[in-house]
Design a protein around this motif. Structure first.
Motif, mmCIF file in Angstrom:
data_model
loop_
_atom_site.group_PDB
_atom_site.id
_atom_site.type_symbol
_atom_site.label_atom_id
_atom_site.label_comp_id
_atom_site.label_asym_id
_atom_site.label_seq_id
_atom_site.Cartn_x
_atom_site.Cartn_y
_atom_site.Cartn_z
ATOM 1 N N GLY A 111 46.955 29.439 -3.276
ATOM 2 C CA GLY A 111 45.557 29.828 -3.139
ATOM 3 C C GLY A 111 45.041 29.864 -1.718
ATOM 4 N N LEU A 112 45.818 29.373 -0.737
ATOM 5 C CA LEU A 112 45.339 29.330 0.647
ATOM 6 C C LEU A 112 45.471 30.667 1.360
ATOM 7 N N GLY A 113 46.371 31.532 0.911
ATOM 8 C CA GLY A 113 46.589 32.805 1.589
ATOM 9 C C GLY A 113 48.031 32.923 2.051
ATOM 10 N N ASP A 114 48.302 33.973 2.847
ATOM 11 C CA ASP A 114 49.667 34.176 3.321
ATOM 12 C C ASP A 114 49.949 33.280 4.527
ATOM 13 N N GLU A 115 51.168 33.388 5.069
ATOM 14 C CA GLU A 115 51.586 32.495 6.156
ATOM 15 C C GLU A 115 50.756 32.697 7.413
ATOM 16 N N ASP A 116 50.398 33.952 7.705
ATOM 17 C CA ASP A 116 49.587 34.212 8.899
ATOM 18 C C ASP A 116 48.216 33.555 8.786
ATOM 19 N N GLU A 117 47.604 33.638 7.599
ATOM 20 C CA GLU A 117 46.289 33.026 7.407
ATOM 21 C C GLU A 117 46.373 31.504 7.549
ATOM 22 N N ILE A 118 47.422 30.914 6.994
ATOM 23 C CA ILE A 118 47.568 29.461 7.084
ATOM 24 C C ILE A 118 47.828 29.046 8.529
ATOM 25 N N SER A 119 48.626 29.827 9.265
ATOM 26 C CA SER A 119 48.863 29.517 10.679
ATOM 27 C C SER A 119 47.571 29.569 11.482
ATOM 28 N N ASN A 120 46.708 30.537 11.153
ATOM 29 C CA ASN A 120 45.412 30.620 11.839
ATOM 30 C C ASN A 120 44.548 29.403 11.525
ATOM 31 N N MET A 121 44.608 28.924 10.274
ATOM 32 C CA MET A 121 43.856 27.717 9.915
ATOM 33 C C MET A 121 44.345 26.512 10.721
ATOM 34 N N VAL A 122 45.662 26.391 10.830
ATOM 35 C CA VAL A 122 46.230 25.276 11.594
ATOM 36 C C VAL A 122 45.849 25.389 13.067
ATOM 37 N N LYS A 123 45.905 26.603 13.604
ATOM 38 C CA LYS A 123 45.537 26.805 15.008
ATOM 39 C C LYS A 123 44.086 26.409 15.252
ATOM 40 N N ASP A 124 43.186 26.820 14.332
ATOM 41 C CA ASP A 124 41.767 26.458 14.482
ATOM 42 C C ASP A 124 41.583 24.945 14.435
ATOM 43 N N ALA A 125 42.263 24.300 13.489
ATOM 44 C CA ALA A 125 42.131 22.844 13.366
ATOM 45 C C ALA A 125 42.655 22.146 14.614
ATOM 46 N N LEU A 126 43.775 22.632 15.157
ATOM 47 C CA LEU A 126 44.320 22.020 16.374
ATOM 48 C C LEU A 126 43.395 22.231 17.566
ATOM 49 N N SER A 127 42.709 23.386 17.612
ATOM 50 C CA SER A 127 41.809 23.655 18.735
ATOM 51 C C SER A 127 40.625 22.701 18.765
ATOM 52 N N HIS A 128 40.253 22.123 17.602
ATOM 53 C CA HIS A 128 39.187 21.114 17.522
ATOM 54 C C HIS A 128 39.783 19.766 17.107
ATOM 55 N N TYR A 129 40.942 19.456 17.681
ATOM 56 C CA TYR A 129 41.711 18.276 17.256
ATOM 57 C C TYR A 129 40.885 16.998 17.324
ATOM 58 N N TRP A 130 40.043 16.844 18.345
ATOM 59 C CA TRP A 130 39.268 15.612 18.502
ATOM 60 C C TRP A 130 37.834 15.756 18.000
ATOM 61 N N GLY A 131 37.600 16.754 17.137
ATOM 62 C CA GLY A 131 36.285 16.891 16.509
ATOM 63 C C GLY A 131 35.700 18.265 16.708
#
Length: 649
Positions: free
Chosen positions: A512-532
């Motif tokens: 339900g999360l999407g394809d691999e590219d979409e999930i990679s973008n989610m991870v990238k966004d989360a890492l970009s705000h790693y400390w909040g």
């Protein structure tokens, strides 16, 4: 009324009926392309419908041609559909058998052979007179006389149709689930609509007067009505075979709404256009002008009727009639978005500034990451020091003292802080402080009148209610996001149980999360705000089971929970042995550690790892993809280790 007039009206009604079949058929093909053409059954059914649409379209165009030269090409073009209908029907029967677990390589080769044979007949009809002989250009019913090999085609057509029906009967017998068997039974009874509707019966009769009888037109209308009804029933049954992640209710609602807004509306427009266009004058207007006005009026009235009578029609057809669904609909209609909250607070703050004659006002909310300005108006909204949260750490310490019950400077229930007067905003449910409503002081001391204090109190309560409603909604959203992977997995299991296409234990919980590219973008966004930051705390990855478990370990703090999962995923990228800054196997881990965990700038990271910035970005993308795959593996491992999460258990 003379016989010729009756025949004329019957022919007109038959044309309208054929047009409706073309409109509905083409609309269903477009619907399938937009939603579920990857499904084997849907592809086969779309091909079958498409070939039927070709036949009916060419028949309609033939009746409107004005020269004999134009008739023959259209009639031969229709054979693209006529010859391919039995092949498409056999294709559909094979797809239905596959859904019951009967996979046959030989049968799949036969499907391809059937299409080749059908298109061989198409070429024969177009380029020789072996299949089609002389043209009988009868008014409203032109057709060819049969060629010497027409009997071969007729045997091929009905033999392949019989084999297809037998395959569907086998699929019905193999279906073990009651609902599947019932749908297979209805499909078996309806699937003959295509061959019945497109077989060229006229070639069997060389009479030149057959179209001059009322019986002929009544028979044509009866056949087309039967085809329309059977295709409608068939569509309603086969549309469910492609549902992998949507419940049947959602598919039914989506299909009915589409049919009402596209083919049904188009059919009404066509009928009105034909009726008005046949009159020489209408309400004193020329037929062309009247038809244009009538078409526009019909479109408006149909859309208005659909909008106005949406709820009664949903109840009649039992669409969205479940109480749970109605509650969700009511929630969606009354939801308060972040933008709407800001608009409301802006109006509230503007009213406060006008009523209390203060230049600025603001609302601050307290989050697990610290205080945040939710909305501000006046010069304060553009104050760089405040907008960058320059004063907020001091305000946070003041808030902590208030919560701890320590004495702070209060005047008339207002907290005096620097050059602001503040009103704490408390929750109605538990009395906790959610935020602060502040105004810029208009003097050295608090000089608000009793009426102004009462007004400030009422406005503060409204702000508190809005914030609490928004907080409650966010809790609902967080709960829904947490359930989404499990809901998606359940719907996939429901579909697998219905169609028999897969083992119930082989459903991917991350689907339900999407394809691999979409999930990679989610991870990238989360890492970009790693400390909040919002990309971390509002990431769709919060819905993963591993993050939900991490929430319990981190006192419900979404930022810390997401950071915990990211830390674990990054740690799995760490090679064994002593750390090296330039060794190739350590490059990806070093990028993650320096760029996101330590928060260093790109230039500094590139210099530390002795590489160019462009090379750093390329390797960073690979590192993020590795982290995303690791997180998905962690989720699948967690899901497989918890059998109690399996809805089919």
């Amino acid at each position: 009324m003379s016989s010729s007039v009756i025949q004329s009206y019957l022919a007109l009604f038959n044309d309208v009926l054929q047009s409706a079949i073309v409109i509905f058929g083409a609309s269903i093909v477009l619907y399938n392309i937009g939603y579920s053409l990857r499904d084997r059954v849907t592809r086969a059914y779309s091909a079958l419908i498409g070939f039927v649409v070709i036949v009916y379209t060419t028949e309609l165009l033939v009746t409107q041609t004005v020269t004999v030269v134009s008739v023959e090409p259209w009639l031969k073009a229709g054979w693209l559909g006529i010859a391919n209908v039995p092949a498409a029907l056999f294709h559909l029967s094979d797809a239905l058998l596959v859904t019951t677990g009967s996979v046959s390589t030989r049968r799949r080769l036969m499907v391809r052979a059937a299409y080749l044979a059908s298109n061989g007949f198409v070429l024969m009809a177009a380029m020789t007179d072996w299949l089609l002989a002389d043209l009988l250009n009868l008014p409203r019913a032109p057709h060819f006389t049969p060629g010497p090999l027409f009997i071969v085609f007729a045997l091929y057509f009905w033999l392949l149709t019989a084999v297809s029906v037998w395959n569907i009967w086998r699929a019905r017998r193999r279906a073990l689930i009651l609902v599947t068997r019932r749908r297979m039974t209805i499909t078996l009874a309806s699937v003959l609509a295509a061959p019945i509707g497109v077989f060229p019966y006229l070639l069997l009769n060389t009479s030149t007067t057959i179209n001059d009888t009322i019986f002929f037109w009544l028979l044509m209308i009866a056949v087309n009505l039967l085809v329309s009804f059977l295709f409608s029933v068939l569509t309603l049954q086969l549309v469910y075979f492609a549902t992998t992640s949507s419940p049947e209710r959602v598919v039914r609602v989506r299909l009915y709404k589409y049919l009402a807004r596209v083919p049904l509306a188009a059919t009404f427009v066509l009928v009105i256009y034909i009726l008005v266009g046949r009159a020489s004058t209408f309400l004193g207007l020329e037929s062309g002008t009247a038809a244009a006005f009538a078409v526009v009026a019909t479109v408006i009235l149909v859309e208005w009727a659909i909008h106005t009578f949406k709820r009664p029609l949903e109840r009649i057809f039992q669409l969205d009639d479940d109480p749970d669904v109605r509650r969700i609909q009511l929630l969606s209609e009354r939801i308060v978005t972040t933008r709407e909250l800001h608009d409301f607070l802006e109006g509230l703050l503007s009213t406060t500034c006008n009523a209390l004659q203060t230049p600025s006002a603001f609302v601050v909310v307290f989050t697990p990451e610290g205080p945040r300005i939710e909305k501000a108006v006046g010069p304060l909204a553009t104050d760089q020091q405040v907008s960058t949260n320059g004063h907020l750490p001091e305000l946070a310490s003041t808030q902590q003292r208030l919560v701890a019950g320590e004495q702070v400077e209060m005047v008339d229930d207002l907290l005096v802080w620097q050059h602001f007067w503040l009103k704490p905003l408390h929750s109605r449910q538990n009395g906790e402080m959610m935020g602060i409503f502040g105004i810029q002081a208009r003097g050295e001391s608090v000089d608000l009148t009793r009426d102004e204090l009462n007004l400030f109190e009422r406005l503060s309560l409204q702000a508190a209610d809005a914030l609490e409603d928004r907080f409650l909604q966010q809790q609902v959203f967080a709960a829904v996001e947490g359930l989404l992977p499990q809901i998606t997995a359940f719907q996939q299991r429901r579909s697998a149980a219905f169609t028999g296409q897969a083992d119930l234990t082989e459903i991917d919980p991350t689907e339900g999360l999407g394809d691999e590219d979409e999930i990679s973008n989610m991870v990238k966004d989360a890492l970009s705000h790693y400390w909040g930051g919002p990309k971390l705390t509002e990431s769709p990855l919060i819905g993963l089971r591993i993050v939900q478990l991490a929430l319990e370990e981190n006192d419900g703090n979404p930022a810390r929970a997401m950071r915990t999962i990211l830390e674990r995923a990054i740690a799995q990228q760490k090679p064994e042995g002593e750390r090296s800054w330039t060794s190739p196997e350590w490059i990806l881990y070093n990028i993650l550690e320096l760029k996101f965990v330590e928060g260093r700038k790109v230039r500094d990271v590139a210099r530390r790892l002795a590489m160019s910035e462009s090379d750093l970005y390329r390797k960073q993308r690979v590192a993020i993809e590795n982290v995303s795959r690791t997180i998905l593996d962690m989720e699948r491992e967690q899901f497989s280790s918890e059998p109690d999460l399996d809805p089919a258990a």
